[in-house]
Design a protein around this motif. Structure first.
Motif, PDB file in Angstrom:
ATOM      1  N   GLY A  13       0.632  -1.309   0.090  1.00 38.21           N
ATOM      2  CA  GLY A  13       0.234  -0.029   0.032  1.00 38.21           C
ATOM      3  C   GLY A  13       0.922   1.245   0.082  1.00 38.21           C
ATOM      4  N   ASN A  31      -3.811   4.759   8.458  1.00 36.26           N
ATOM      5  CA  ASN A  31      -3.121   3.335   8.553  1.00 36.26           C
ATOM      6  C   ASN A  31      -3.088   3.113  10.046  1.00 36.26           C
ATOM      7  OD1 ASN A  31      -1.530   1.127   7.409  1.00 36.26           O
ATOM      8  ND2 ASN A  31      -0.176   1.704   9.059  1.00 36.26           N
ATOM      9  N   LYS A  36       3.653   5.041  10.043  1.00 32.99           N
ATOM     10  CA  LYS A  36       3.609   4.624   8.605  1.00 32.99           C
ATOM     11  C   LYS A  36       2.925   5.542   7.663  1.00 32.99           C
ATOM     12  CE  LYS A  36       3.872  -0.231   9.110  1.00 32.99           C
ATOM     13  NZ  LYS A  36       3.413  -1.622   8.816  1.00 32.99           N
ATOM     14  N   MET A  61      -5.820  -1.379   0.895  1.00 40.90           N
ATOM     15  CA  MET A  61      -4.900  -2.097   0.711  1.00 40.90           C
ATOM     16  C   MET A  61      -4.378  -2.859   2.235  1.00 40.90           C
ATOM     17  SD  MET A  61      -3.503  -4.083  -1.523  1.00 40.90           S
ATOM     18  CE  MET A  61      -2.148  -4.827  -2.322  1.00 40.90           C
ATOM     19  N   ALA A  63      -3.946  -6.421   5.147  1.00 44.12           N
ATOM     20  CA  ALA A  63      -3.587  -7.728   5.270  1.00 44.12           C
ATOM     21  C   ALA A  63      -4.566  -8.727   4.864  1.00 44.12           C
ATOM     22  CB  ALA A  63      -2.950  -7.848   6.575  1.00 44.12           C
ATOM     23  N   ALA A  67      -8.615  -7.444   8.680  1.00 43.40           N
ATOM     24  CA  ALA A  67      -8.189  -6.145   8.619  1.00 43.40           C
ATOM     25  C   ALA A  67      -9.152  -5.319   7.935  1.00 43.40           C
ATOM     26  CB  ALA A  67      -6.821  -6.253   7.918  1.00 43.40           C
ATOM     27  N   ALA A  70     -12.063  -4.462  10.027  1.00 41.35           N
ATOM     28  CA  ALA A  70     -11.739  -3.542  10.967  1.00 41.35           C
ATOM     29  C   ALA A  70     -11.834  -2.208  10.551  1.00 41.35           C
ATOM     30  CB  ALA A  70     -10.277  -3.822  11.566  1.00 41.35           C
ATOM     31  N   VAL A  71     -11.462  -1.987   9.419  1.00 36.87           N
ATOM     32  CA  VAL A  71     -11.348  -0.634   8.747  1.00 36.87           C
ATOM     33  C   VAL A  71     -12.677  -0.047   8.107  1.00 36.87           C
ATOM     34  CG1 VAL A  71      -8.924  -0.787   8.547  1.00 36.87           C
ATOM     35  CG2 VAL A  71     -10.403  -1.185   6.391  1.00 36.87           C
ATOM     36  N   THR A  93      -5.882  -9.087  -0.760  1.00 39.68           N
ATOM     37  CA  THR A  93      -6.180 -10.162  -1.169  1.00 39.68           C
ATOM     38  C   THR A  93      -7.234 -10.917  -0.007  1.00 39.68           C
ATOM     39  OG1 THR A  93      -4.160 -10.446  -2.604  1.00 39.68           O
ATOM     40  CG2 THR A  93      -5.546 -12.533  -1.881  1.00 39.68           C
ATOM     41  N   GLY A 119       1.803  -9.346  -8.630  1.00 40.84           N
ATOM     42  CA  GLY A 119       3.082  -8.794  -8.644  1.00 40.84           C
ATOM     43  C   GLY A 119       3.349  -8.544  -7.158  1.00 40.84           C
ATOM     44  N   LYS A 166      -8.109 -13.415  -8.329  1.00 38.62           N
ATOM     45  CA  LYS A 166      -6.811 -13.365  -7.696  1.00 38.62           C
ATOM     46  C   LYS A 166      -6.249 -14.916  -6.750  1.00 38.62           C
ATOM     47  CE  LYS A 166      -3.246 -11.918  -5.304  1.00 38.62           C
ATOM     48  NZ  LYS A 166      -2.097 -11.852  -5.677  1.00 38.62           N
ATOM     49  N   LEU A 230       1.436 -14.034   4.768  1.00 36.22           N
ATOM     50  CA  LEU A 230       0.479 -13.770   3.906  1.00 36.22           C
ATOM     51  C   LEU A 230       0.078 -14.797   2.861  1.00 36.22           C
ATOM     52  CD1 LEU A 230       1.219  -9.973   2.949  1.00 36.22           C
ATOM     53  CD2 LEU A 230      -0.441 -10.774   4.189  1.00 36.22           C
ATOM     54  N   LYS A 233      -2.015 -17.302   4.602  1.00 36.85           N
ATOM     55  CA  LYS A 233      -3.526 -16.715   4.486  1.00 36.85           C
ATOM     56  C   LYS A 233      -4.116 -16.973   3.337  1.00 36.85           C
ATOM     57  CE  LYS A 233      -3.753 -12.642   3.445  1.00 36.85           C
ATOM     58  NZ  LYS A 233      -3.960 -12.037   1.779  1.00 36.85           N
ATOM     59  N   ASP A 234      -3.666 -16.899   2.032  1.00 40.45           N
ATOM     60  CA  ASP A 234      -4.103 -17.010   0.711  1.00 40.45           C
ATOM     61  C   ASP A 234      -4.316 -18.568   0.452  1.00 40.45           C
ATOM     62  OD1 ASP A 234      -3.780 -14.294   0.546  1.00 40.45           O
ATOM     63  OD2 ASP A 234      -2.194 -14.532  -1.209  1.00 40.45           O
TER      64      ASP A 234
HETATM   65  N1  LIG Z   1       3.483  -8.291  -0.476  1.00 37.96           N
HETATM   66  C1  LIG Z   1       3.310  -8.857  -1.888  1.00 37.96           C
HETATM   67  O1  LIG Z   1       4.190  -9.245  -2.654  1.00 37.96           O
HETATM   68  C2  LIG Z   1       1.669  -8.940  -2.055  1.00 37.96           C
HETATM   69  C3  LIG Z   1       1.654  -8.994  -3.504  1.00 37.96           C
HETATM   70  C4  LIG Z   1       0.242  -9.138  -4.009  1.00 37.96           C
HETATM   71  C5  LIG Z   1      -1.034  -9.038  -3.070  1.00 37.96           C
HETATM   72  N2  LIG Z   1      -0.393  -8.745  -1.700  1.00 37.96           N
HETATM   73  C6  LIG Z   1      -1.813  -8.792  -1.026  1.00 37.96           C
HETATM   74  O2  LIG Z   1      -1.680  -7.399  -0.468  1.00 37.96           O
HETATM   75  C7  LIG Z   1      -2.179  -7.116   0.710  1.00 37.96           C
HETATM   76  C8  LIG Z   1      -1.142  -6.179   1.586  1.00 37.96           C
HETATM   77  O3  LIG Z   1      -0.012  -6.945   1.327  1.00 37.96           O
HETATM   78  P1  LIG Z   1       1.521  -6.017   2.161  1.00 37.96           P
HETATM   79  O4  LIG Z   1       2.467  -6.791   1.716  1.00 37.96           O
HETATM   80  O5  LIG Z   1       1.277  -4.613   1.996  1.00 37.96           O
HETATM   81  O6  LIG Z   1       0.983  -6.517   3.678  1.00 37.96           O
HETATM   82  P2  LIG Z   1       1.769  -5.888   4.997  1.00 37.96           P
HETATM   83  O7  LIG Z   1       3.037  -5.113   4.625  1.00 37.96           O
HETATM   84  O8  LIG Z   1       1.524  -6.805   6.080  1.00 37.96           O
HETATM   85  O9  LIG Z   1       0.676  -4.597   5.282  1.00 37.96           O
HETATM   86  C9  LIG Z   1      -0.788  -4.852   5.848  1.00 37.96           C
HETATM   87  C10 LIG Z   1      -1.555  -3.758   5.897  1.00 37.96           C
HETATM   88  O10 LIG Z   1      -2.633  -4.093   6.736  1.00 37.96           O
HETATM   89  C11 LIG Z   1      -2.668  -3.360   7.828  1.00 37.96           C
HETATM   90  N3  LIG Z   1      -3.529  -4.162   8.908  1.00 37.96           N
HETATM   91  C12 LIG Z   1      -3.461  -5.625   9.296  1.00 37.96           C
HETATM   92  N4  LIG Z   1      -4.117  -5.832  10.186  1.00 37.96           N
HETATM   93  C13 LIG Z   1      -5.037  -4.981  10.639  1.00 37.96           C
HETATM   94  C14 LIG Z   1      -6.096  -4.675  11.450  1.00 37.96           C
HETATM   95  N5  LIG Z   1      -6.690  -5.644  11.978  1.00 37.96           N
HETATM   96  N6  LIG Z   1      -6.795  -3.234  11.394  1.00 37.96           N
HETATM   97  C15 LIG Z   1      -6.524  -2.529  10.558  1.00 37.96           C
HETATM   98  N7  LIG Z   1      -5.329  -2.591   9.691  1.00 37.96           N
HETATM   99  C16 LIG Z   1      -4.603  -3.822   9.483  1.00 37.96           C
HETATM  100  C17 LIG Z   1      -1.534  -2.986   8.341  1.00 37.96           C
HETATM  101  O11 LIG Z   1      -1.560  -1.883   9.282  1.00 37.96           O
HETATM  102  P3  LIG Z   1      -0.229  -1.896  10.206  1.00 37.96           P
HETATM  103  O12 LIG Z   1       0.940  -0.916   9.535  1.00 37.96           O
HETATM  104  O13 LIG Z   1      -0.595  -1.021  11.294  1.00 37.96           O
HETATM  105  O14 LIG Z   1       0.426  -3.291  10.539  1.00 37.96           O
HETATM  106  C18 LIG Z   1      -0.831  -2.689   6.892  1.00 37.96           C
HETATM  107  O15 LIG Z   1      -1.063  -1.393   6.711  1.00 37.96           O
HETATM  108  C19 LIG Z   1      -2.417  -8.416   1.493  1.00 37.96           C
HETATM  109  O16 LIG Z   1      -3.685  -8.956   1.222  1.00 37.96           O
HETATM  110  C20 LIG Z   1      -1.496  -9.281   0.724  1.00 37.96           C
HETATM  111  O17 LIG Z   1      -1.815 -10.898   0.577  1.00 37.96           O
HETATM  112  C21 LIG Z   1       0.839  -8.703  -1.361  1.00 37.96           C
END
Ligand SMILES: NC(=O)c1ccc[n+]([C@@H]2O[C@H](COP(=O)([O-])OP(=O)(O)OC[C@H]3O[C@@H](n4cnc5c(N)ncnc54)[C@H](OP(=O)(O)O)[C@@H]3O)[C@@H](O)[C@H]2O)c1
Length: 281
Positions: A13, A31, A36, A61, A63, A67, A70-71, A93, A119, A166, A230, A233-234
């Protein structure tokens, strides 16, 4: 210039929102961990509701389904703040069931699109993600200029179709990495040297995956891009969606079990390819 809200500034994000900011749109962010959000150098809202109330287009965007709930759902959630004619673009996702739940809670004066992404961090930074869009044509038309800042949208169908697409894409990721791990474990058990095994795999359907993972396997290091927790989770979301659709997917259940074991072993913060360490022992 569009008024945009971005909720969820994790690894993906933060990079995606930075691209929207750099295009000159009027961006407000929120956030859970406020620091952040402050790093982007744009206004930070006091709640998801306030962020949504300040925008025409609202991105999420996050987790996982929890999450997202929650938002979006409570009194301070996005749904309560959506303006007349607003579009909520859900890019996490979370699977089709979470999208259906959110869809039921949407006010009639706003639209929901599910647009998860394929990606990872470099593609997010470069605006080269593949975007699977589910939803109606009219809100998608409005969102397209912003989506094109993030990558290449593909309209895959009606509401929930993006989330479904997805899961299909990520089923291939978790299935392939587990298959590579088990194939290497078989080769180890049969006493074949690694060099030979990679030569053999190079003429099989796993050729590209084996070549891509070889340096990490040899170094034993898996720096995180898409974290193992993650991916786990998927893999769970794939099983939930399959069960709801009356489909039994034992090969993907086995891949899920490998990821679950790897997470229990403390590998959750590494890249999902670290499941190979778990499988190979
Ligand atoms: N990383 C990749 O390569 C990738 C690729 C494609 C798709 N994705 C998908 O994209 C999404 C985000 O991935 P990411 O890599 O950016 O994950 P990340 O770095 O773990 O970020 C997760 C986000 O969700 C927030 N969050 C988690 N639990 C929460 C809650 N209970 N209430 C409010 N906010 C909450 C986190 O807030 P905090 O900052 O407070 O923790 C953070 O902003 C996921 O669904 C992932 O599967 C990821």
């Amino acid at each position: 210039m569009t008024e945009v809200a971005w909720i969820g500034l994790g690894a993906m994000g933060s990079r995606m929102a930075a691209r929207i900011r750099d295009e000159g749109h009027e961006l407000v962010v929120w956030n859970r961990t406020r620091e952040k959000a402050e790093e982007l150098g744009v206004p930070v809202a006091a709640s998801p509701r306030e962020a949504a109330a300040r925008a025409e287009i609202v991105f999420t965007m996050l987790a996982d389904p929890e999450a997202l709930r929650a938002v979006t759902e409570d009194g301070d959630g996005i749904v309560a703040g959506l303006r007349e004619g607003a579009v909520l673009l859900e890019m996490s996702t979370v699977g089709p069931q979470a999208i259906a739940r959110l869809s039921e809670r949407m006010p009639s004066h706003a639209s929901l699109l599910d647009v998860p992404v394929l990606g990872s961090l470099p593609e997010a930074e470069a605006g080269e993600l593949r975007l699977f869009a589910g939803g109606e044509d009219a809100p998608l038309e409005r969102a397209l200029p912003l989506l094109r800042v993030l990558g290449e949208p593909l309209h895959v169908g009606g509401p929930g179709s993006g989330a479904a697409a997805k899961l299909v894409a990520n089923a291939t990721l978790v299935g392939t990495i587990a298959l590579l791990g088990e194939t290497l474990a078989l080769a180890d058990g049969l006493g074949l040297p690694r060099e030979t095994v990679f030569d053999v795999l190079s003429v099989t359907p796993l050729a590209a995956q084996a070549e891509r993972r070889r340096p990490a396997i040899e170094a034993g290091e898996y720096p995180p891009r898409f974290t193992l927790s993650l991916a786990h989770k998927d893999a769970e979301l794939v099983q939930e969606a399959a069960a709801a659709a009356g489909r039994d997917l034992p090969a993907l259940a086995a891949a899920r079990d490998h990821l679950a074991a790897a997470e229990r072993a403390g590998l959750g913060a590494e890249d999902y390819a670290a499941v190979l360490k778990q499988i190979l022992g």
